[in-house]
Design a protein around this motif. Structure first.
Motif, PDB file in Angstrom:
ATOM      1  N   TRP A 282      -5.740  -3.778 -10.864  1.00 36.62           N
ATOM      2  CA  TRP A 282      -5.635  -3.059 -12.091  1.00 36.62           C
ATOM      3  C   TRP A 282      -6.271  -2.096 -11.765  1.00 36.62           C
ATOM      4  CZ3 TRP A 282      -2.400   0.077 -15.259  1.00 36.62           C
ATOM      5  CH2 TRP A 282      -3.718   0.749 -16.298  1.00 36.62           C
ATOM      6  N   GLU A 283      -7.872  -2.098 -11.929  1.00 37.34           N
ATOM      7  CA  GLU A 283      -8.600  -1.099 -11.515  1.00 37.34           C
ATOM      8  C   GLU A 283      -8.640  -0.257 -10.345  1.00 37.34           C
ATOM      9  OE1 GLU A 283     -12.223  -2.617 -12.399  1.00 37.34           O
ATOM     10  OE2 GLU A 283     -11.678  -3.278 -13.995  1.00 37.34           O
ATOM     11  N   ALA A 284      -8.225  -1.466  -9.131  1.00 36.82           N
ATOM     12  CA  ALA A 284      -8.203  -0.567  -7.799  1.00 36.82           C
ATOM     13  C   ALA A 284      -6.910   0.478  -7.795  1.00 36.82           C
ATOM     14  CB  ALA A 284      -8.081  -1.417  -6.545  1.00 36.82           C
ATOM     15  N   SER A 285      -5.572  -0.263  -8.227  1.00 38.05           N
ATOM     16  CA  SER A 285      -4.745   0.803  -7.936  1.00 38.05           C
ATOM     17  C   SER A 285      -3.545   1.495  -8.809  1.00 38.05           C
ATOM     18  CB  SER A 285      -3.571  -0.646  -7.181  1.00 38.05           C
ATOM     19  OG  SER A 285      -2.937  -1.745  -7.632  1.00 38.05           O
ATOM     20  N   ASN A 286      -3.985   0.470 -10.203  1.00 40.62           N
ATOM     21  CA  ASN A 286      -2.813   0.924 -11.373  1.00 40.62           C
ATOM     22  C   ASN A 286      -2.119   0.488 -11.602  1.00 40.62           C
ATOM     23  OD1 ASN A 286      -4.135   4.461 -13.124  1.00 40.62           O
ATOM     24  ND2 ASN A 286      -5.373   2.166 -12.934  1.00 40.62           N
ATOM     25  N   VAL A 287      -1.575  -0.559 -10.635  1.00 41.01           N
ATOM     26  CA  VAL A 287      -0.541  -1.326 -10.399  1.00 41.01           C
ATOM     27  C   VAL A 287      -0.228  -1.945 -11.585  1.00 41.01           C
ATOM     28  CG1 VAL A 287       0.541  -0.685  -8.505  1.00 41.01           C
ATOM     29  CG2 VAL A 287      -0.559  -2.844  -8.902  1.00 41.01           C
TER      30      VAL A 287
ATOM     31  N   GLU B  71      -5.873 -13.469   7.436  1.00 45.29           N
ATOM     32  CA  GLU B  71      -6.370 -12.226   8.272  1.00 45.29           C
ATOM     33  C   GLU B  71      -5.177 -11.391   7.699  1.00 45.29           C
ATOM     34  OE1 GLU B  71      -5.350 -14.118  12.661  1.00 45.29           O
ATOM     35  OE2 GLU B  71      -7.951 -13.448  12.913  1.00 45.29           O
ATOM     36  N   PRO B  72      -4.978 -10.688   7.776  1.00 45.56           N
ATOM     37  CA  PRO B  72      -3.946  -9.852   6.542  1.00 45.56           C
ATOM     38  C   PRO B  72      -3.134  -9.073   7.653  1.00 45.56           C
ATOM     39  CG  PRO B  72      -6.033  -8.379   6.162  1.00 45.56           C
ATOM     40  CD  PRO B  72      -6.132  -9.199   7.117  1.00 45.56           C
ATOM     41  N   THR B  73      -1.947  -8.870   7.916  1.00 42.25           N
ATOM     42  CA  THR B  73      -1.223  -7.585   8.393  1.00 42.25           C
ATOM     43  C   THR B  73      -0.802  -6.869   7.740  1.00 42.25           C
ATOM     44  OG1 THR B  73      -0.891  -8.857  10.301  1.00 42.25           O
ATOM     45  CG2 THR B  73       0.289  -6.834   9.838  1.00 42.25           C
ATOM     46  N   LEU B  74      -0.463  -5.652   7.138  1.00 40.72           N
ATOM     47  CA  LEU B  74       0.133  -4.517   6.410  1.00 40.72           C
ATOM     48  C   LEU B  74       1.761  -4.344   7.375  1.00 40.72           C
ATOM     49  CD1 LEU B  74       0.284  -2.917   3.307  1.00 40.72           C
ATOM     50  CD2 LEU B  74      -1.045  -1.163   4.905  1.00 40.72           C
ATOM     51  N   GLN B  75       2.514  -4.499   7.022  1.00 41.71           N
ATOM     52  CA  GLN B  75       3.848  -4.576   7.958  1.00 41.71           C
ATOM     53  C   GLN B  75       4.338  -3.551   7.403  1.00 41.71           C
ATOM     54  OE1 GLN B  75       5.859  -8.627   5.858  1.00 41.71           O
ATOM     55  NE2 GLN B  75       5.993  -7.843   8.386  1.00 41.71           N
ATOM     56  N   ASP B  76       5.055  -2.154   8.203  1.00 41.57           N
ATOM     57  CA  ASP B  76       5.872  -1.718   7.927  1.00 41.57           C
ATOM     58  C   ASP B  76       7.134  -1.625   6.943  1.00 41.57           C
ATOM     59  OD1 ASP B  76       6.239   1.432   8.860  1.00 41.57           O
ATOM     60  OD2 ASP B  76       8.376   0.621   8.759  1.00 41.57           O
ATOM     61  N   THR B  77       7.812  -0.207   6.071  1.00 45.42           N
ATOM     62  CA  THR B  77       8.983  -0.723   5.194  1.00 45.42           C
ATOM     63  C   THR B  77       9.400  -1.658   5.874  1.00 45.42           C
ATOM     64  OG1 THR B  77       7.785   0.786   3.496  1.00 45.42           O
ATOM     65  CG2 THR B  77       9.600  -0.109   2.652  1.00 45.42           C
ATOM     66  N   THR B  78      10.713  -0.960   6.882  1.00 42.95           N
ATOM     67  CA  THR B  78      11.737  -1.319   7.266  1.00 42.95           C
ATOM     68  C   THR B  78      11.849  -2.407   7.835  1.00 42.95           C
ATOM     69  OG1 THR B  78      10.766  -0.666   9.243  1.00 42.95           O
ATOM     70  CG2 THR B  78      11.832   1.127   8.288  1.00 42.95           C
TER      71      THR B  78
ATOM     72  N   MET C  65      -6.992  -5.860  -1.412  1.00 39.29           N
ATOM     73  CA  MET C  65      -6.465  -6.844  -0.771  1.00 39.29           C
ATOM     74  C   MET C  65      -7.848  -7.379   0.378  1.00 39.29           C
ATOM     75  SD  MET C  65      -3.974  -9.214   0.515  1.00 39.29           S
ATOM     76  CE  MET C  65      -2.841  -8.859  -0.580  1.00 39.29           C
ATOM     77  N   ASN C  66      -8.041  -6.633   0.969  1.00 42.64           N
ATOM     78  CA  ASN C  66      -9.283  -6.626   1.787  1.00 42.64           C
ATOM     79  C   ASN C  66     -10.437  -7.117   0.953  1.00 42.64           C
ATOM     80  OD1 ASN C  66      -8.065  -5.910   3.612  1.00 42.64           O
ATOM     81  ND2 ASN C  66      -8.719  -4.144   4.260  1.00 42.64           N
ATOM     82  N   GLU C  67     -11.478  -6.887  -0.731  1.00 43.64           N
ATOM     83  CA  GLU C  67     -11.690  -7.197  -0.934  1.00 43.64           C
ATOM     84  C   GLU C  67     -11.355  -8.747  -1.566  1.00 43.64           C
ATOM     85  OE1 GLU C  67     -14.154  -4.951  -4.407  1.00 43.64           O
ATOM     86  OE2 GLU C  67     -12.767  -6.500  -5.425  1.00 43.64           O
ATOM     87  N   THR C  68     -10.062  -9.224  -1.666  1.00 48.38           N
ATOM     88  CA  THR C  68     -10.313  -9.913  -2.341  1.00 48.38           C
ATOM     89  C   THR C  68      -9.859 -11.355  -1.090  1.00 48.38           C
ATOM     90  OG1 THR C  68      -8.292  -9.494  -3.580  1.00 48.38           O
ATOM     91  CG2 THR C  68      -8.350 -12.217  -3.285  1.00 48.38           C
TER      92      THR C  68
ATOM     93  N   GLU D  76       0.745  -1.031  -0.086  1.00 49.62           N
ATOM     94  CA  GLU D  76      -0.426  -0.075  -0.485  1.00 49.62           C
ATOM     95  C   GLU D  76       0.689   1.412   0.372  1.00 49.62           C
ATOM     96  OE1 GLU D  76      -3.314   0.147  -0.209  1.00 49.62           O
ATOM     97  OE2 GLU D  76      -3.922   2.294   0.308  1.00 49.62           O
ATOM     98  N   GLN D  77       2.433   1.107   0.538  1.00 44.44           N
ATOM     99  CA  GLN D  77       2.987   2.218   0.476  1.00 44.44           C
ATOM    100  C   GLN D  77       3.897   2.657  -0.708  1.00 44.44           C
ATOM    101  OE1 GLN D  77       3.445  -0.195   2.590  1.00 44.44           O
ATOM    102  NE2 GLN D  77       4.082  -0.478   4.309  1.00 44.44           N
ATOM    103  N   GLU D  78       3.843   2.089  -1.666  1.00 44.01           N
ATOM    104  CA  GLU D  78       4.097   2.483  -3.363  1.00 44.01           C
ATOM    105  C   GLU D  78       2.784   2.700  -4.209  1.00 44.01           C
ATOM    106  OE1 GLU D  78       7.244  -0.403  -4.778  1.00 44.01           O
ATOM    107  OE2 GLU D  78       5.786  -2.284  -4.841  1.00 44.01           O
ATOM    108  N   ALA D  79       1.952   2.167  -3.604  1.00 45.48           N
ATOM    109  CA  ALA D  79       1.090   1.472  -4.655  1.00 45.48           C
ATOM    110  C   ALA D  79      -0.675   1.463  -4.374  1.00 45.48           C
ATOM    111  CB  ALA D  79       0.470   0.813  -5.890  1.00 45.48           C
TER     112      ALA D  79
END
Lengths: 470, 291
Positions: free
Chosen positions: A370-375, A94-101, A78-81, A68-71
């Motif tokens: 593609w539609e959600a994030s344009n990646v 159960e997702p956990t969005l991690q910090d970059t570091t 992800m939540n929808e998936t 999510e940080q870059e896109a």
């Protein structure tokens, strides 16, 4: 009256309560440590994708991820998936969005403590390969049909001894952007520079026109890594050469292997970077480009569209391969890389984890990504004809779908090299303390140190070099 | 008179002793054990003192130690600033309660918040330099966190700015309990502000000063990671690497907890050695005070 309602507790009562509480906490902890982090069923069978049918419904799997940080938009996708997967299979992710570091270190630390998530987001190359060597990741070809893995193009850096450990997700390759309006104001054509001499000439004219030729932020380090990927690769014939440098089989003190640091020095001394390069982080450096202050910048593909948006239109921005100064076979080639997912070897529900990854790659989910994030999805099922944005179209044709593209060799460096050589060298050069040659000497010394400290990994690296050189 | 068995007090103490041994002793033993192994995951082969050999020949470790020692310069600076400001507040200057709160605010802020804010303020084109330039002080607008020669001192200044608040509150609390008649007597005897501070107030703050110095030394040796990580990340070019960051890099980034443990063991021993004279000094002072 308040006094009448006060419950009187003497010391004996207090000790009883405290004792009971501690006992309860202790028993609870013991129970937790005896059980697995996720509900367990029968031992995992890792032989065929069909095994998913045997897993009881209603399992809960942990997934640690990043992106999510870059896109922006990925988290929503992800939540929808996850919600759709639960609807379809009854299993909860159960997702956990991690910090970059902590993307890499947290997974390795959790794995060492036998408490790894079932699914883990993985950067490419060494950022997941060390986990492979430590036995923390399982090969995916025993869980997912190989043609499905290959259809996500996880790149050669996701394989070890012929086995894939990562599914590709979306493109995240390093590239360069240039501002067409600034080029025009500087009296330059629409085409970006292709050789080093052209780059210096372009930078000179952009500077004369009152703009920063190249914007960059070096304080946190990744810019140095990106530049190394663009620059060092130019003097290599294959990714295997990079590994041989990192394990000391090739010598950093040879001019061609430190030439990229000499080129940074040349650019800095000519005043072609923003003057605060050493005191700002990567993203603020890039944002100078988006603010219309800089002619060129290094970037990764998921961030390109947002920079174009900041400038008002994709028409104003072009993508470019970093100009050539080297003589290796990889010189002048675009770099392709991608983000991906793998499965923990400690997972009790590997089949379900594999099923979820496959679900992420169903055509409907790929379209939604593609539609959600344009990646740009890595899946071969993705139809590139729907890309109308000229910049993203150029990236798709020139980088993501380009068969000439080469791997990102910075993904091969050991972390010690990242912290003690790459990070240090680029900052010391910008601070005016070191030359490119001194940077090469430091790289040599750090390599020797890494080899001494990691004799058990040298063999693995050597094997990887053989794989990549084949 | 209540009579107890000689062993009874030890039985009462036993649970707490066991708890202390477990919570403090186990990690120390584990660190000592890890420091002699090449750990991969949670275990690894015994390699004797190889990790220590690696550390002592590592130039980056030498730099980290040097930087921690340089940061100790901040201790007397913080001490002097804290005492002076505490005494000024103690003298009930107009609005002293407001200033007391104001000076304590930095200490309340979370270190990462302080770090992020100052890393923006101190950029070459950040707020601080913009102000300096607007005042015509261009030559003082340095690259505070981008120049390896000065970045450590910039970080030190931020540490002082935040940590001084704790000292002020500590000294002020002690000042409010001292015998003011001594100060009044010194005034009657003609002692000026400096003499009262040096000969009357500071001797009475002695025990708190010792405590503050000990705490500050520990801070500078083993409690600056958050500042460094959020302001400079050890850079530029290792200019601000400290032992904690060195440990972090090896434990979590390089995945060599054996080396990280060896450094942690060294840091523990060095801190103990530095603390020992202070505790001894404290003990002698206590003996003197008891007459």
């Amino acid at each position: 009256m308040a006094d009448q309602k006060t419950i009187r507790i003497n010391r004996r009562d207090f000790l009883k309560i405290a004792g009971l509480s501690l006992s309860a906490a202790g028993v609870s902890t013991l129970l937790q440590s005896c059980g697995s982090p996720t509900p367990t069923t029968a031992p995992a069978v890792t032989t065929a994708p069909e095994a998913t049918k045997a897993a009881p419904a209603g399992q809960t799997l942990k997934m640690w991820w990043w992106g999510e940080q870059e896109a922006p938009g990925l988290e929503k996708w992800m939540n929808e998936t996850i919600a759709r997967f639960k609807e379809k299979t009854g299993h909860l992710i159960e997702p956990t969005l991690q910090d970059t570091t902590v993307v890499i270190s947290e997974f390795q630390t959790a794995s060492a403590a036998k408490n790894a998530p079932d699914l883990q987001f993985l950067w490419n190359g060494i950022y997941h390969m060390e986990s492979v060597w430590l036995g923390y990741l399982d090969p995916l070809d025993s869980l997912i049909p190989i043609d499905e893995i290959q259809a996500t193009n996880p790149t050669r850096l996701s394989y070890f001894e012929g086995k894939p450990y990562r599914m590709g997700w979306y493109s995240a390759g390093p590239m360069w952007l240039y501002n067409k309006e600034i080029f025009e104001k500087a009296g330059l054509g629409e085409e970006p520079p292709k050789t080093w001499d052209e780059l210096m000439d372009f930078c000179d004219k952009i500077k004369s026109a009152g703009f920063i030729p190249i914007s960059a932020g070096l304080k946190d380090g990744p810019w140095g890594e990106w530049f190394m990927g663009h620059g060092l690769g130019q003097n290599l014939d294959s990714p295997a050469d990079a590994i041989n440098l990192f394990i000391g089989s090739l010598d950093w003190r040879e001019p061609r292997y430190y030439e990229h640091w000499s080129r940074v020095e040349e650019l800095w001394k000519a005043g072609f970077f923003n003057d605060d390069m050493n005191s700002i982080d990567l993203y603020p450096g890039i944002d100078l480009f988006g603010a219309g202050k800089a002619g060129m910048t290094a970037i990764v593909t998921p961030l390109a569209a947002s920079q174009a948006k900041m400038l008002g239109s994709s028409e104003k921005v072009g993508g470019m391969v970093f100009p050539v100064f080297g003589k290796g076979k990889m010189a002048g080639k675009p770099i392709a890389d991608c983000q991906g997912f793998g499965i923990s070897s400690q997972s009790k529900n590997k089949e379900i984890a594999a099923e979820f990854i496959r679900f992420m790659h169903e055509p409907e989910r790929v379209e939604a990504l593609w539609e959600a994030s344009n990646v740009l999805p890595m899946d071969s099922s993705f139809d590139p004809n729907q890309i109308t944005d000229p910049l993203l179209n150029q990236i798709w044709k020139g980088w993501v779908g380009n068969p000439e593209a080469v791997p990102y060799i910075s993904n091969l460096m050991p972390v010690l090299f990242w912290t003690d050589a790459m990070f240090v060298n680029s900052q010391k050069i910008i601070a005016g303390e070191w030359t490119g040659e001194q940077a090469g000497q430091n790289a040599y010394e750090v390599t020797q140190k890494w080899v001494e400290q990691n004799p058990d990994l040298v063999e693995k690296y050597s094997q990887w070099a053989k794989d990549l050189g084949a | 008179m209540l009579r107890t068995n000689r062993i009874t007090p030890y039985l009462y103490l036993a649970p707490m002793v066991l708890l202390l041994v477990f919570t403090f002793g186990y990690p120390l033993v584990a660190i000592a054990n890890f420091s002699t192994r090449r750990i991969r995951g949670i275990s690894g082969p015994f390699i004797g003192l190889e990790n220590y050999r690696q550390i002592f020949k590592d130039e980056v470790f030498r730099q980290a130690v040097e930087h921690n020692l340089i940061l100790l310069i901040a201790v007397p600076i913080m001490l002097i600033i804290s005492i002076i400001l505490a005494v000024v507040l103690f003298e009930r200057i107009r609005g002293w309660q407001f200033f007391r709160s104001l000076l304590f605010v930095p200490y309340v802020l979370a270190i990462p918040v302080v770090g992020v804010v100052f890393s923006n303020i101190l950029q070459l084109n950040g707020v601080q330099n913009q102000i300096l330039r607007s005042l015509g002080l261009e030559r003082f607008a340095l690259d505070w966190i981008g120049n390896p020669q000065i970045t450590l001192y910039s970080v030190m200044a931020v540490i002082i700015w935040r940590e001084v608040g704790f000292g002020i509150v500590l000294f002020l609390a002690r000042l409010q309990s001292i015998n003011e008649e001594l100060i009044d007597a010194a005034k009657v005897d003609g002692a000026d502000w400096g003499q009262r501070l040096w000969f009357v107030i500071i001797p009475q703050l002695r025990s708190v000063i010792e405590f503050y110095v000990v705490i500050s030394i520990i801070t500078m040796l083993a409690w600056v990671f958050s500042y460094i990580y959020t302001i400079s990340r050890g850079g530029p070019g290792n200019a601000t690497i400290v032992m904690e960051l060195y440990i972090y890099n090896f434990a979590f980034r390089n995945q060599l907890p054996g080396i990280a443990s060896a450094v942690a063991a060294i840091l523990f021993v060095v801190t103990l050695i530095l603390m020992f004279p202070l505790f001894r000094f404290r003990s002698e002072t206590a003996m003197e005070e008891m007459g």
